[in-house]
Design an enzyme around this catalytic site. Structure first.
Site, PDB file in Angstrom:
ATOM      1  N   GLY A  52       0.841  -1.198   0.000  1.00 15.23           N
ATOM      2  CA  GLY A  52       0.000   0.000   0.000  1.00 15.23           C
ATOM      3  C   GLY A  52       0.872   1.242   0.000  1.00 15.23           C
ATOM      4  O   GLY A  52       2.102   1.159   0.076  1.00 15.23           O
ATOM      5  N   SER A  53       0.224   2.403  -0.048  1.00 14.03           N
ATOM      6  CA  SER A  53       0.989   3.641  -0.193  1.00 14.03           C
ATOM      7  C   SER A  53       1.785   3.975   1.070  1.00 14.03           C
ATOM      8  O   SER A  53       2.913   4.470   0.980  1.00 14.03           O
ATOM      9  CB  SER A  53       0.059   4.798  -0.575  1.00 14.03           C
ATOM     10  OG  SER A  53      -0.952   4.963   0.403  1.00 14.03           O
ATOM     11  N   THR A  54       1.247   3.698   2.248  1.00 12.52           N
ATOM     12  CA  THR A  54       1.970   4.011   3.489  1.00 12.52           C
ATOM     13  C   THR A  54       3.140   3.052   3.653  1.00 12.52           C
ATOM     14  O   THR A  54       4.253   3.461   4.005  1.00 12.52           O
ATOM     15  CB  THR A  54       1.015   3.920   4.696  1.00 12.52           C
ATOM     16  OG1 THR A  54      -0.241   4.492   4.354  1.00 12.52           O
ATOM     17  CG2 THR A  54       1.591   4.646   5.906  1.00 12.52           C
TER      18      THR A  54
ATOM     19  N   GLY B 282       0.414  -1.273   6.483  1.00 12.46           N
ATOM     20  CA  GLY B 282      -0.658  -0.286   6.570  1.00 12.46           C
ATOM     21  C   GLY B 282      -1.980  -0.949   6.911  1.00 12.46           C
ATOM     22  O   GLY B 282      -2.057  -2.158   7.153  1.00 12.46           O
TER      23      GLY B 282
ATOM     24  N   GLY C  75      -7.279  -3.191   0.911  1.00 13.88           N
ATOM     25  CA  GLY C  75      -7.540  -2.155  -0.087  1.00 13.88           C
ATOM     26  C   GLY C  75      -6.572  -2.233  -1.250  1.00 13.88           C
ATOM     27  O   GLY C  75      -6.881  -1.830  -2.366  1.00 13.88           O
TER      28      GLY C  75
ATOM     29  N   GLU D  51      -0.511 -10.598   3.179  1.00 10.35           N
ATOM     30  CA  GLU D  51      -0.322  -9.763   4.378  1.00 10.35           C
ATOM     31  C   GLU D  51      -0.688 -10.541   5.647  1.00 10.35           C
ATOM     32  O   GLU D  51       0.005 -10.443   6.664  1.00 10.35           O
ATOM     33  CB  GLU D  51      -1.186  -8.504   4.280  1.00 10.35           C
ATOM     34  CG  GLU D  51      -0.672  -7.527   3.225  1.00 10.35           C
ATOM     35  CD  GLU D  51      -1.622  -6.375   2.965  1.00 10.35           C
ATOM     36  OE1 GLU D  51      -1.144  -5.318   2.532  1.00 10.35           O
ATOM     37  OE2 GLU D  51      -2.843  -6.522   3.172  1.00 10.35           O
TER      38      GLU D  51
HETATM   39  C1  5RP Z   1      -3.168  -3.628   1.037  1.00 13.07           C
HETATM   40  C2  5RP Z   1      -3.533  -3.081   2.363  1.00 13.07           C
HETATM   41  C3  5RP Z   1      -3.007  -1.724   2.684  1.00 13.07           C
HETATM   42  O1  5RP Z   1      -2.198  -1.826   3.803  1.00 13.07           O
HETATM   43  C4  5RP Z   1      -4.171  -0.817   2.953  1.00 13.07           C
HETATM   44  O2  5RP Z   1      -4.995  -0.806   1.803  1.00 13.07           O
HETATM   45  C5  5RP Z   1      -3.708   0.606   3.269  1.00 13.07           C
HETATM   46  O3  5RP Z   1      -3.185   1.188   2.120  1.00 13.07           O
HETATM   47  P1  5RP Z   1      -2.703   2.695   2.081  1.00 13.07           P
HETATM   48  O4  5RP Z   1      -1.510   2.791   2.976  1.00 13.07           O
HETATM   49  O5  5RP Z   1      -2.400   2.948   0.637  1.00 13.07           O
HETATM   50  O6  5RP Z   1      -3.852   3.554   2.572  1.00 13.07           O
HETATM   51  O7  5RP Z   1      -4.208  -3.674   3.149  1.00 13.07           O
HETATM   52  O8  5RP Z   1      -3.813  -4.847   0.792  1.00 13.07           O
END
Ligand code: 5RP
Length: 234
Positions: free
Chosen positions: A29-31, A84, A98, A105
């Site tokens: 994810g982005s974080t 994240g 997401g 994960e």
């Molecule tokens: C990916 C995840 C991510 O950790 C989650 O969607 C958060 O993403 P972001 O840091 O982009 O908000 O579960 O499967």
């Protein structure tokens, strides 16, 4: 944007948890990508860590940054996973997926001694469910599995909620790294996340779901001005 600053603050704070020679799980994810980028800078400066990724995207990013990557099967233990989340509640139950990486994960989080979540403050909720719950489904008999999921949702007090298959670009259904589909369920508010998790665990066509209950040890909540550390409420 303020959420970008908040994500960066959370990712930066997570670096304090990393020690020399650790074995790390790297989230998706982005974080998590900001964390991996910052970790790459530390590695360039001499930090030695061995990492295992939770997605092909994180694998590619980490390798490009010169981070040592090994596959989970080659590891006997994982000290710490930094990942994240899409939502977290006061008990630090999470919704994840997401980024469609929830299966890998969860496998990595479960195998880790410790899981620290990095998230901006917008992910904090009193009750899970506003973020559509991702459920990873085997493509075989996917519509049958979807109906069985809705039967279980009704038992969990979520009768009548909408669900949709996640799309990739164009008309194609999204496929996860493992070749599965993602069903996003618009729960709005989940009355009993543990009950729903156990009902979904019980369905053969469900590969995994995005409820992470009892996994997170701590959440580093990024805010515009810094970071707040949150531990599970008793
Ligand atoms: C990916 C995840 C991510 O950790 C989650 O969607 C958060 O993403 P972001 O840091 O982009 O908000 O579960 O499967």
């Amino acid at each position: 944007m303020s959420s970008d600053i908040a994500k960066r603050n959370a990712a930066q704070a997570a670096l304090d948890y990393v020690q020399q020679d650790m074995i790390l799980g790297l989230g998706t994810g982005s974080t998590a990508a900001i964390f991996v980028t910052l970790l790459g800078e530390r590695v360039k400066a001499g930090l030695k860590v061995t990492c295992t990724p939770t997605s092909e995207a994180t694998d590619r990013l980490a390798r490009a940054l010169g981070i040592t990557i090994v596959l989970p099967d080659e590891l006997s233990a994982i000290d710490l996973t930094i990942d994240g989340a899409d939502e977290f509640d006061p008990a630090l139950s999470l919704i994840k997926g997401g980024g469609a990486a929830l299966l890998r994960e969860k496998i990595i989080a479960e195998a880790s001694d410790r899981m620290v979540v990095i998230a901006d403050a917008g992910k904090e909720v009193a009750r899970l469910g506003k973020f559509p719950l991702p459920v990873e489904v085997n493509p075989f008999a996917a519509e049958l599995t979807r109906r069985r999921i809705h039967d279980r949702l009704e038992i969990a007090g979520l009768g009548g909620v909408a669900s949709s298959w996640r799309m990739a670009t164009g008309e194609a259904l999204l496929r996860t790294d493992g070749g599965h589909l993602i069903l996003d369920i618009a729960c709005v508010a989940i009355p009993d996340a543990s009950l729903l998790a156990s009902l979904l665990d019980d369905l053969p066509g469900v590969v995994e779901h995005g409820l992470f209950i009892g996994y997170a040890d701590e959440v580093l909540v990024g805010e515009a001005g810094g970071v707040r550390r949150v531990f599970p409420a008793a």
